[in-house]
Scaffold this motif. Sequence first.
Motif, PDB file in Angstrom:
ATOM      1  N   TYR A  35      23.937 -11.879  31.409  1.00 54.87           N
ATOM      2  CA  TYR A  35      24.350 -10.763  30.596  1.00 54.87           C
ATOM      3  C   TYR A  35      23.398  -9.671  30.928  1.00 54.87           C
ATOM      4  CZ  TYR A  35      25.860  -7.834  26.751  1.00 54.87           C
ATOM      5  OH  TYR A  35      26.259  -6.825  26.043  1.00 54.87           O
ATOM      6  N   ASP A  36      22.099  -9.511  30.767  1.00 62.46           N
ATOM      7  CA  ASP A  36      21.346  -8.526  30.994  1.00 62.46           C
ATOM      8  C   ASP A  36      21.404  -7.957  32.420  1.00 62.46           C
ATOM      9  OD1 ASP A  36      20.444  -8.679  28.363  1.00 62.46           O
ATOM     10  OD2 ASP A  36      18.714  -9.875  28.634  1.00 62.46           O
ATOM     11  N   GLU A  37      21.699  -8.618  33.520  1.00 66.19           N
ATOM     12  CA  GLU A  37      21.487  -8.194  34.886  1.00 66.19           C
ATOM     13  C   GLU A  37      23.095  -7.747  35.208  1.00 66.19           C
ATOM     14  OE1 GLU A  37      18.955  -8.530  36.702  1.00 66.19           O
ATOM     15  OE2 GLU A  37      18.007  -9.524  35.021  1.00 66.19           O
ATOM     16  N   MET A  38      24.108  -7.835  34.293  1.00 69.23           N
ATOM     17  CA  MET A  38      25.274  -7.481  34.779  1.00 69.23           C
ATOM     18  C   MET A  38      25.624  -5.871  34.449  1.00 69.23           C
ATOM     19  SD  MET A  38      27.381 -10.982  34.127  1.00 69.23           S
ATOM     20  CE  MET A  38      28.873 -10.392  35.211  1.00 69.23           C
ATOM     21  N   GLU A  39      26.269  -5.000  35.142  1.00 71.37           N
ATOM     22  CA  GLU A  39      26.861  -3.759  34.931  1.00 71.37           C
ATOM     23  C   GLU A  39      28.026  -3.882  34.124  1.00 71.37           C
ATOM     24  OE1 GLU A  39      28.729  -0.127  37.544  1.00 71.37           O
ATOM     25  OE2 GLU A  39      28.141  -1.934  38.698  1.00 71.37           O
ATOM     26  N   TYR A  40      28.919  -4.755  34.422  1.00 72.04           N
ATOM     27  CA  TYR A  40      30.170  -5.101  33.730  1.00 72.04           C
ATOM     28  C   TYR A  40      29.912  -6.410  33.064  1.00 72.04           C
ATOM     29  CZ  TYR A  40      31.924  -0.883  35.929  1.00 72.04           C
ATOM     30  OH  TYR A  40      32.194   0.321  36.662  1.00 72.04           O
ATOM     31  N   HIS A  41      30.245  -6.731  31.685  1.00 71.54           N
ATOM     32  CA  HIS A  41      29.939  -7.863  31.203  1.00 71.54           C
ATOM     33  C   HIS A  41      31.485  -8.828  31.411  1.00 71.54           C
ATOM     34  CE1 HIS A  41      26.744  -5.427  29.273  1.00 71.54           C
ATOM     35  NE2 HIS A  41      26.055  -6.530  29.953  1.00 71.54           N
ATOM     36  N   PRO A  42      31.496 -10.182  31.074  1.00 70.56           N
ATOM     37  CA  PRO A  42      32.671 -10.940  31.237  1.00 70.56           C
ATOM     38  C   PRO A  42      33.941 -10.329  30.418  1.00 70.56           C
ATOM     39  CG  PRO A  42      30.739 -12.141  31.099  1.00 70.56           C
ATOM     40  CD  PRO A  42      30.379 -10.958  30.827  1.00 70.56           C
ATOM     41  N   HIS A  43      33.547  -9.947  29.126  1.00 67.23           N
ATOM     42  CA  HIS A  43      34.949  -9.456  28.841  1.00 67.23           C
ATOM     43  C   HIS A  43      35.256  -8.156  28.973  1.00 67.23           C
ATOM     44  CE1 HIS A  43      31.688  -7.220  26.434  1.00 67.23           C
ATOM     45  NE2 HIS A  43      32.586  -6.413  25.916  1.00 67.23           N
ATOM     46  N   GLN A  44      34.478  -7.195  29.660  1.00 66.83           N
ATOM     47  CA  GLN A  44      34.679  -6.034  30.360  1.00 66.83           C
ATOM     48  C   GLN A  44      35.185  -6.174  31.572  1.00 66.83           C
ATOM     49  OE1 GLN A  44      30.617  -4.516  30.245  1.00 66.83           O
ATOM     50  NE2 GLN A  44      31.106  -3.038  28.923  1.00 66.83           N
ATOM     51  N   PHE A  45      34.827  -7.231  32.307  1.00 67.16           N
ATOM     52  CA  PHE A  45      35.559  -7.567  33.593  1.00 67.16           C
ATOM     53  C   PHE A  45      37.084  -8.082  33.294  1.00 67.16           C
ATOM     54  CE2 PHE A  45      35.980  -9.647  37.805  1.00 67.16           C
ATOM     55  CZ  PHE A  45      34.879  -8.987  38.571  1.00 67.16           C
ATOM     56  N   VAL A  46      37.302  -8.871  32.357  1.00 63.55           N
ATOM     57  CA  VAL A  46      38.622  -8.994  32.064  1.00 63.55           C
ATOM     58  C   VAL A  46      39.323  -7.882  31.884  1.00 63.55           C
ATOM     59  CG1 VAL A  46      40.179 -10.501  30.510  1.00 63.55           C
ATOM     60  CG2 VAL A  46      37.740 -11.466  31.408  1.00 63.55           C
ATOM     61  N   ALA A  47      38.930  -7.174  31.026  1.00 65.84           N
ATOM     62  CA  ALA A  47      39.611  -5.766  30.556  1.00 65.84           C
ATOM     63  C   ALA A  47      40.065  -5.127  31.910  1.00 65.84           C
ATOM     64  CB  ALA A  47      39.119  -5.245  29.488  1.00 65.84           C
ATOM     65  N   MET A  48      39.198  -4.898  32.690  1.00 67.18           N
ATOM     66  CA  MET A  48      39.534  -3.986  33.851  1.00 67.18           C
ATOM     67  C   MET A  48      40.206  -4.632  34.985  1.00 67.18           C
ATOM     68  SD  MET A  48      35.201  -2.791  34.450  1.00 67.18           S
ATOM     69  CE  MET A  48      35.612  -1.758  35.704  1.00 67.18           C
ATOM     70  N   VAL A  49      40.389  -6.085  34.820  1.00 68.07           N
ATOM     71  CA  VAL A  49      41.624  -6.569  35.919  1.00 68.07           C
ATOM     72  C   VAL A  49      42.689  -6.344  35.139  1.00 68.07           C
ATOM     73  CG1 VAL A  49      42.179  -8.756  36.449  1.00 68.07           C
ATOM     74  CG2 VAL A  49      39.797  -8.213  37.035  1.00 68.07           C
ATOM     75  N   GLU A  50      42.909  -6.291  33.864  1.00 62.63           N
ATOM     76  CA  GLU A  50      43.848  -6.077  33.222  1.00 62.63           C
ATOM     77  C   GLU A  50      44.441  -4.867  33.337  1.00 62.63           C
ATOM     78  OE1 GLU A  50      45.861  -6.472  28.595  1.00 62.63           O
ATOM     79  OE2 GLU A  50      43.853  -6.970  29.009  1.00 62.63           O
ATOM     80  N   LYS A  51      43.611  -4.013  33.450  1.00 57.71           N
ATOM     81  CA  LYS A  51      44.091  -2.443  33.423  1.00 57.71           C
ATOM     82  C   LYS A  51      44.299  -1.803  34.984  1.00 57.71           C
ATOM     83  CE  LYS A  51      41.822  -1.218  29.220  1.00 57.71           C
ATOM     84  NZ  LYS A  51      40.503  -0.616  28.740  1.00 57.71           N
ATOM     85  N   GLY A  52      43.769  -2.977  35.740  1.00 56.11           N
ATOM     86  CA  GLY A  52      43.854  -2.617  37.283  1.00 56.11           C
ATOM     87  C   GLY A  52      43.079  -1.703  38.063  1.00 56.11           C
ATOM     88  N   ARG A  53      41.595  -2.038  37.424  1.00 51.77           N
ATOM     89  CA  ARG A  53      40.377  -1.165  37.942  1.00 51.77           C
ATOM     90  C   ARG A  53      39.794  -2.087  38.860  1.00 51.77           C
ATOM     91  NH1 ARG A  53      37.543   0.984  32.416  1.00 51.77           N
ATOM     92  NH2 ARG A  53      36.027   1.606  33.923  1.00 51.77           N
ATOM     93  N   ILE A  54      40.341  -2.637  39.763  1.00 57.79           N
ATOM     94  CA  ILE A  54      39.853  -3.383  40.722  1.00 57.79           C
ATOM     95  C   ILE A  54      38.838  -2.979  41.646  1.00 57.79           C
ATOM     96  CG2 ILE A  54      40.601  -5.220  42.486  1.00 57.79           C
ATOM     97  CD1 ILE A  54      41.697  -5.477  39.712  1.00 57.79           C
ATOM     98  N   GLU A  55      38.939  -1.612  42.320  1.00 57.67           N
ATOM     99  CA  GLU A  55      38.239  -1.180  43.297  1.00 57.67           C
ATOM    100  C   GLU A  55      36.923  -0.664  42.589  1.00 57.67           C
ATOM    101  OE1 GLU A  55      39.765   2.299  45.061  1.00 57.67           O
ATOM    102  OE2 GLU A  55      41.466   1.023  46.037  1.00 57.67           O
ATOM    103  N   GLU A  56      36.951  -0.532  41.425  1.00 61.34           N
ATOM    104  CA  GLU A  56      35.485  -0.237  40.825  1.00 61.34           C
ATOM    105  C   GLU A  56      34.697  -1.749  40.630  1.00 61.34           C
ATOM    106  OE1 GLU A  56      35.367   1.776  36.706  1.00 61.34           O
ATOM    107  OE2 GLU A  56      37.468   2.075  37.054  1.00 61.34           O
ATOM    108  N   LEU A  57      35.432  -2.776  40.333  1.00 61.72           N
ATOM    109  CA  LEU A  57      35.075  -4.147  40.292  1.00 61.72           C
ATOM    110  C   LEU A  57      34.281  -4.647  41.456  1.00 61.72           C
ATOM    111  CD1 LEU A  57      37.500  -5.894  37.930  1.00 61.72           C
ATOM    112  CD2 LEU A  57      35.128  -5.091  37.383  1.00 61.72           C
ATOM    113  N   MET A  58      35.187  -4.302  42.541  1.00 62.77           N
ATOM    114  CA  MET A  58      34.897  -4.566  43.990  1.00 62.77           C
ATOM    115  C   MET A  58      33.543  -3.772  44.524  1.00 62.77           C
ATOM    116  SD  MET A  58      38.413  -4.794  45.835  1.00 62.77           S
ATOM    117  CE  MET A  58      38.097  -5.361  47.206  1.00 62.77           C
TER     118      MET A  58
END
Length: 131
Positions: A35-58
Amino acid sequence: MDQNMELRQTILEISGVNPRKCMKCGKCSGACPAYDEMEYHPHQFVAMVEKGRIEELMKSKSLYRCLTCFACLERCPRNVEPAKLIEAVRLMVIRQQGMNHMKSDDLPAFVNEDDSIPQQALVSAMRKYSK
């Protein structure tokens, strides 16, 4: 369909995860040892995939901070699997890096007779780079 939505659809197909099941309780993030090492945490990651913010995640370093320990799945009351989404996005990054599709003829350049590379590693590389 824009590129982010196409990427989103591919990630959902690869992972088999339905991010709409997430009720955003944050239990997955609370259980995450990275958790402390991550820019986007797991629940944020799921929300970003749902919203289609894939390039940010990549582009995120969070992709490589995830330990794929599935602690997020163990704590999730709805069986959403953030680690599978993260793995799918990692695979998308691998596939897009120069679109470097590996062929069996390319292997001799990577393998010397002195190397003791396990056959599983070679098969895995072929699977990841040949799609």
